[in-house]
Design a protein around this motif. Structure first.
Motif, PDB file in Angstrom:
ATOM      1  N   LEU A  21       1.117  -1.414   0.026  1.00 35.76           N
ATOM      2  CA  LEU A  21      -0.318  -0.186  -0.092  1.00 35.76           C
ATOM      3  C   LEU A  21       0.805   1.348  -0.441  1.00 35.76           C
ATOM      4  O   LEU A  21       1.605   1.683   0.869  1.00 35.76           O
ATOM      5  CB  LEU A  21      -0.899   0.166   1.125  1.00 35.76           C
ATOM      6  CG  LEU A  21      -2.141   1.198   1.007  1.00 35.76           C
ATOM      7  CD1 LEU A  21      -2.957   1.192  -0.142  1.00 35.76           C
ATOM      8  CD2 LEU A  21      -2.406   0.409   2.830  1.00 35.76           C
ATOM      9  N   GLN A  22       1.321   1.669  -1.181  1.00 36.62           N
ATOM     10  CA  GLN A  22       2.301   3.121  -1.185  1.00 36.62           C
ATOM     11  C   GLN A  22       1.702   3.959  -2.143  1.00 36.62           C
ATOM     12  O   GLN A  22       1.113   3.225  -3.777  1.00 36.62           O
ATOM     13  CB  GLN A  22       3.486   2.159  -1.740  1.00 36.62           C
ATOM     14  CG  GLN A  22       4.543   3.303  -1.374  1.00 36.62           C
ATOM     15  CD  GLN A  22       4.684   3.655  -0.067  1.00 36.62           C
ATOM     16  OE1 GLN A  22       4.862   2.671   1.483  1.00 36.62           O
ATOM     17  NE2 GLN A  22       4.163   4.726   0.007  1.00 36.62           N
ATOM     18  N   GLU A  23       1.738   5.356  -2.050  1.00 41.43           N
ATOM     19  CA  GLU A  23       0.606   6.171  -3.428  1.00 41.43           C
ATOM     20  C   GLU A  23       2.448   5.852  -4.423  1.00 41.43           C
ATOM     21  O   GLU A  23       3.964   5.809  -3.943  1.00 41.43           O
ATOM     22  CB  GLU A  23       1.012   7.062  -2.901  1.00 41.43           C
ATOM     23  CG  GLU A  23       0.279   7.608  -1.785  1.00 41.43           C
ATOM     24  CD  GLU A  23       1.303   7.318  -0.262  1.00 41.43           C
ATOM     25  OE1 GLU A  23       1.514   9.205   0.324  1.00 41.43           O
ATOM     26  OE2 GLU A  23       2.012   7.055  -0.336  1.00 41.43           O
ATOM     27  N   ASN A  24       3.072   6.623  -5.687  1.00 41.22           N
ATOM     28  CA  ASN A  24       4.113   6.295  -6.291  1.00 41.22           C
ATOM     29  C   ASN A  24       3.984   8.146  -5.644  1.00 41.22           C
ATOM     30  O   ASN A  24       5.888   7.857  -6.094  1.00 41.22           O
ATOM     31  CB  ASN A  24       3.025   6.511  -7.718  1.00 41.22           C
ATOM     32  CG  ASN A  24       2.843   5.447  -8.284  1.00 41.22           C
ATOM     33  OD1 ASN A  24       3.144   3.963  -7.446  1.00 41.22           O
ATOM     34  ND2 ASN A  24       1.718   5.472  -9.234  1.00 41.22           N
ATOM     35  N   THR A  25       3.819   8.744  -6.159  1.00 37.78           N
ATOM     36  CA  THR A  25       3.816  10.264  -5.243  1.00 37.78           C
ATOM     37  C   THR A  25       3.530  10.969  -4.588  1.00 37.78           C
ATOM     38  O   THR A  25       2.731  10.040  -3.927  1.00 37.78           O
ATOM     39  CB  THR A  25       4.386  11.344  -6.718  1.00 37.78           C
ATOM     40  OG1 THR A  25       2.424  11.424  -6.508  1.00 37.78           O
ATOM     41  CG2 THR A  25       4.355  10.990  -8.094  1.00 37.78           C
TER      42      THR A  25
ATOM     43  N   ASN B  96       6.110  14.362  -5.502  1.00 37.88           N
ATOM     44  CA  ASN B  96       7.814  14.212  -5.604  1.00 37.88           C
ATOM     45  C   ASN B  96       7.925  12.392  -5.420  1.00 37.88           C
ATOM     46  O   ASN B  96       6.812  12.136  -5.179  1.00 37.88           O
ATOM     47  CB  ASN B  96       8.777  14.552  -4.445  1.00 37.88           C
ATOM     48  CG  ASN B  96       8.462  16.245  -5.071  1.00 37.88           C
ATOM     49  OD1 ASN B  96       9.422  16.662  -5.806  1.00 37.88           O
ATOM     50  ND2 ASN B  96       7.971  17.453  -3.260  1.00 37.88           N
ATOM     51  N   PRO B  97       8.490  11.875  -6.204  1.00 40.59           N
ATOM     52  CA  PRO B  97       8.450  10.394  -6.047  1.00 40.59           C
ATOM     53  C   PRO B  97       7.985  10.269  -4.471  1.00 40.59           C
ATOM     54  O   PRO B  97       8.924  10.793  -3.493  1.00 40.59           O
ATOM     55  CB  PRO B  97      10.336   9.851  -6.228  1.00 40.59           C
ATOM     56  CG  PRO B  97      10.343  10.809  -7.144  1.00 40.59           C
ATOM     57  CD  PRO B  97       9.898  12.955  -6.914  1.00 40.59           C
ATOM     58  N   ARG B  98       8.046   9.640  -3.904  1.00 42.26           N
ATOM     59  CA  ARG B  98       7.726   9.267  -2.746  1.00 42.26           C
ATOM     60  C   ARG B  98       8.450   8.124  -1.935  1.00 42.26           C
ATOM     61  O   ARG B  98       9.175   9.002  -0.842  1.00 42.26           O
ATOM     62  CB  ARG B  98       6.250   7.935  -2.636  1.00 42.26           C
ATOM     63  CG  ARG B  98       5.869   7.441  -1.025  1.00 42.26           C
ATOM     64  CD  ARG B  98       5.352   8.048  -0.284  1.00 42.26           C
ATOM     65  NE  ARG B  98       5.873   9.245   0.047  1.00 42.26           N
ATOM     66  CZ  ARG B  98       5.420   9.707   1.740  1.00 42.26           C
ATOM     67  NH1 ARG B  98       4.195   9.766   1.337  1.00 42.26           N
ATOM     68  NH2 ARG B  98       5.948  10.466   2.257  1.00 42.26           N
ATOM     69  N   ILE B  99       9.401   7.846  -2.409  1.00 40.71           N
ATOM     70  CA  ILE B  99      10.996   7.907  -1.906  1.00 40.71           C
ATOM     71  C   ILE B  99      12.205   8.528  -2.251  1.00 40.71           C
ATOM     72  O   ILE B  99      12.278   7.720  -3.676  1.00 40.71           O
ATOM     73  CB  ILE B  99      11.793   6.198  -1.745  1.00 40.71           C
ATOM     74  CG1 ILE B  99       9.969   5.020  -0.847  1.00 40.71           C
ATOM     75  CG2 ILE B  99      12.675   6.100  -0.759  1.00 40.71           C
ATOM     76  CD1 ILE B  99      10.224   4.298  -0.574  1.00 40.71           C
ATOM     77  N   THR B 100      12.935   9.401  -1.566  1.00 39.18           N
ATOM     78  CA  THR B 100      13.807  10.274  -2.039  1.00 39.18           C
ATOM     79  C   THR B 100      15.429   9.876  -1.812  1.00 39.18           C
ATOM     80  O   THR B 100      15.942  10.755  -2.298  1.00 39.18           O
ATOM     81  CB  THR B 100      13.187  11.742  -2.799  1.00 39.18           C
ATOM     82  OG1 THR B 100      13.413  12.033  -1.581  1.00 39.18           O
ATOM     83  CG2 THR B 100      11.794  11.491  -3.176  1.00 39.18           C
ATOM     84  N   GLY B 101      14.834   9.531  -0.321  1.00 36.23           N
ATOM     85  CA  GLY B 101      16.169   9.406   0.323  1.00 36.23           C
ATOM     86  C   GLY B 101      16.587   7.757   0.896  1.00 36.23           C
ATOM     87  O   GLY B 101      16.658   7.386  -0.073  1.00 36.23           O
ATOM     88  N   LYS B 102      17.036   7.794   2.313  1.00 38.14           N
ATOM     89  CA  LYS B 102      17.049   6.524   2.444  1.00 38.14           C
ATOM     90  C   LYS B 102      16.361   5.726   2.747  1.00 38.14           C
ATOM     91  O   LYS B 102      16.190   4.031   2.242  1.00 38.14           O
ATOM     92  CB  LYS B 102      18.068   6.148   3.712  1.00 38.14           C
ATOM     93  CG  LYS B 102      19.622   7.300   3.117  1.00 38.14           C
ATOM     94  CD  LYS B 102      19.987   7.326   4.807  1.00 38.14           C
ATOM     95  CE  LYS B 102      21.503   7.963   4.138  1.00 38.14           C
ATOM     96  NZ  LYS B 102      22.717   7.866   5.698  1.00 38.14           N
ATOM     97  N   SER B 103      15.597   6.428   2.950  1.00 44.64           N
ATOM     98  CA  SER B 103      14.245   5.497   2.957  1.00 44.64           C
ATOM     99  C   SER B 103      13.015   6.744   3.405  1.00 44.64           C
ATOM    100  O   SER B 103      13.071   7.625   2.974  1.00 44.64           O
ATOM    101  CB  SER B 103      13.992   5.135   4.554  1.00 44.64           C
ATOM    102  OG  SER B 103      13.069   4.527   4.758  1.00 44.64           O
ATOM    103  N   ILE B 104      11.411   6.071   3.342  1.00 47.11           N
ATOM    104  CA  ILE B 104      10.448   6.797   3.320  1.00 47.11           C
ATOM    105  C   ILE B 104      10.180   7.659   4.075  1.00 47.11           C
ATOM    106  O   ILE B 104      10.260   7.484   5.371  1.00 47.11           O
ATOM    107  CB  ILE B 104       9.397   5.699   3.218  1.00 47.11           C
ATOM    108  CG1 ILE B 104       7.603   6.417   2.670  1.00 47.11           C
ATOM    109  CG2 ILE B 104       9.012   5.275   4.451  1.00 47.11           C
ATOM    110  CD1 ILE B 104       6.418   6.352   2.522  1.00 47.11           C
TER     111      ILE B 104
END
Length: 575
Positions: free
Chosen positions: A491-495, A500-508
């Motif tokens: 269960l996760q949005e794409n953005t 912005n991308p839902r995960i942009t760093g080390k983790s959400i």
């Protein structure tokens, strides 16, 4: 050679399809214009003077172009029901308004300067109103503290009793795509069960597309005690039980009402089943028993705004379909001041603020639930819910379902338990286990956010209202929530909320926003965007309120870019 051959085959296939479904290969345009002398409808110079004449002459695949003016239905759907007047839709015959009466193309129609899609320069009004003025006035119903509904006379809007039951109507299933585009539709009151006590403005089933229309001051009222439990008053403005390309796009709804004396009145503005709804604005609508503005079953609803609506379950919206990118403010309910999410519903990237769900008459131990959102099954993903008020769960109350990746802050509750001010579960439901990766603690440091509000609960003045509109709950540099989240499997949005991308760093990240390198959260400047292939650019506040095509003068805002290939990109920008 290939292209020519391909086009010939495609053209033949289209012709065969049209013949199979009964549509004419030589589709005609029928012209309608107010005046004293009616012609044969083949041009503006010889236009019909009534829409009924054009409907009579049309065949599937034809179009009816209607010039500016006011047109009222006169024909009866049922001769035993004296006010069952309506323009009866014809399967596959599309209607277009907004013409001055000189155009040779639909594209020549004009929208007012800085207007929205529904703000036609030349207004074509389809009115079911009789000669008695209708009086639309809101009130808190006597004996309650929460039912912010319409003043009525014998359960109806005063003056509307003898209005036409439907402005546009077809009681059969429409199979060929039928378009209604560019009209103001007003004055319908679906108050007769013999001709469907639903859809005062438009009643349609099947493949119907409604675009760039203003749906104003329509109602539905089921007056009789029903013989079965499935008879309800649905969709004060529009009832659309869709199929095929069924849709409601870029429409404006205001002062619409759904009520019933013995059963249920739902969807003050719109009852939409199996339909796509997008780009609409809903204001000042009431669906007494659910979905103050919209009652949705299946289908999708995207990029819409809601304000000043009331419904006992979902002040703005009752969602049992997919909902994305909506903004809800100043709506009221008993459960779900902004949105009620039922089984089968998924709400993604909703902004909900300044909404109310409570009933003081229930005393000190009971009251309303979910000042912003009430979750009774379904999923809530990546939402921002702030400065709402209720008894249980000032921001969100969950009875079942899941609430994931959301920011829920500065809400208020009436009961004495501050730890559950922002997010609470329905009593003894155990549903709080369905909440994950959210920012809901009342002790959250405001420094974690770019521009949060500085007060809790509802606004008290215009300055606080402005602060609500301009609030920015995206993460500031150094926020404790950056890279601190845990993804929810399956269960996760794409953005995120800003595109912005839902995960942009080390983790959400925790909450509705991902932090983007550079304290503004901007991943590209608007001036650097590649203009090739762009279809439309629209602007929104960071709270999700549409600004149309008007470029903000300063501060943070969201740019929605739609490309010719159908791709849509959301970017957060600053001036």
């Amino acid at each position: 050679m290939y292209k020519l051959k391909h086009y010939r085959i495609a053209g033949l296939a289209t012709f065969i399809t049209m013949m199979a479904i009964g549509m004419s290969a030589n589709a005609a345009v029928h012209y309608v214009k107010t005046g004293s002398n009616s012609g044969d409808g083949t041009s503006w110079a010889s236009a019909y003077t009534t829409i009924d004449e054009a409907l009579d002459a049309s065949q599937p695949g034809d179009e009816i172009w209607v010039a500016a003016g006011t047109y009222k239905p006169t024909r009866l759907i049922n001769t035993s029901v004296k006010n069952s007047r309506s323009f009866v839709l014809k399967d596959g015959v599309s209607l277009y308004g907004g013409f001055s009466g000189t155009e040779s193309s639909k594209d020549e129609r004009m929208v007012k300067t800085d207007g929205k899609a529904w703000d036609m320069t030349y207004e074509t009004i389809l009115s079911g109103d009789d000669d008695v003025p209708d009086v639309w006035e809101r009130e808190i119903s006597p004996g309650t503290t929460y039912r912010y509904t319409w003043k009525t006379e014998n359960s109806q809007i005063p003056g509307s009793q003898n209005n036409a039951t439907h402005v546009l109507y077809n009681g059969d299933i429409i199979r060929n795509n039928t378009i209604i585009d560019g009209f103001t539709i007003t004055g319908g009151n679906a108050n007769q069960h013999k001709t469907k006590a639903s859809g005062g403005g438009i009643y349609a089933t099947g493949n119907v597309s409604i675009n760039a229309c203003r749906i104003i001051e329509n109602s539905t009222w089921f007056r009789n005690e029903p013989l079965t439990n499935d008879i309800q008053a649905l969709g004060g403005g529009i009832y659309l039980n869709g199929a095929g390309e069924a849709s409601v796009t870029n429409c404006y709804f205001s002062r619409n009402y759904a009520t019933s004396s013995y059963t249920i009145g739902r969807g003050g503005a719109l009852y939409a089943k199996n339909a796509e709804v997008s780009g609409c604005t809903f204001d000042n609508c009431v669906g007494e028993d659910g979905g103050g503005a919209v009652y949705q079953i299946n289908g999708t609803l995207k990029d819409c705004t809601f304000s000043n609506c009331y419904g006992s379950a979902g002040g703005a919206l009752y969602a049992a379909g997919t909902v994305e990118r909506v903004a809800v403010s100043e709506c009221r309910s008993l459960n779900g001041g902004g949105i009620y999410v039922d089984n089968g519903g998924t709400v993604i990237h909703a902004t909900v603020y300044n909404c109310y769900a409570d009933a003081l008459e229930f005393g000190e131990s009971l009251g309303g639930s979910g000042g912003g959102i009430f979750v009774h099954g379904g999923n809530v993903l990546g939402c921002v819910v702030y400065n709402n008020l209720s008894f249980n769960g000032g921001g969100i109350c969950i009875r079942s379902g899941r609430v994931i990746n959301s920011t829920v802050q500065n809400n208020a509750i009436r009961k004495d338990n501050p730890n559950v001010t922002n997010i609470d579960e329905w009593p003894e439901s155990g549903a709080i286990k369905g909440v994950a990766n959210c920012i809901g603690d009342i002790n959250t440091n405001a420094a974690n956010f770019i521009a949060p509000t500085t007060f809790t609960g509802l606004s008290n003045d215009d300055i606080q209202k402005e602060a609500l509109v301009n609030a920015d709950w995206s993460l500031a540099a150094g926020s404790e929530f950056i890279d601190a989240g845990t993804p929810t499997e399956g269960l996760q949005e794409n953005t995120d909320m800003a595109g912005n991308p839902r995960i942009t760093g080390k983790s959400i990240d925790v909450g509705a926003y991902e932090y983007v390198s550079g304290s503004t959260g901007i991943n590209i400047s608007e001036s650097d965007m590649n203009n090739s292939g762009i279809n439309t650019i629209n602007y929104y506040t960071v709270s999700g309120i549409s600004l149309g095509s008007v470029v903000p003068k300063n501060g943070y805002y969201i740019v929605k870019t739609t490309f010719n290939n159908g791709r849509t990109v959301y970017r957060k920008c600053k001036k």
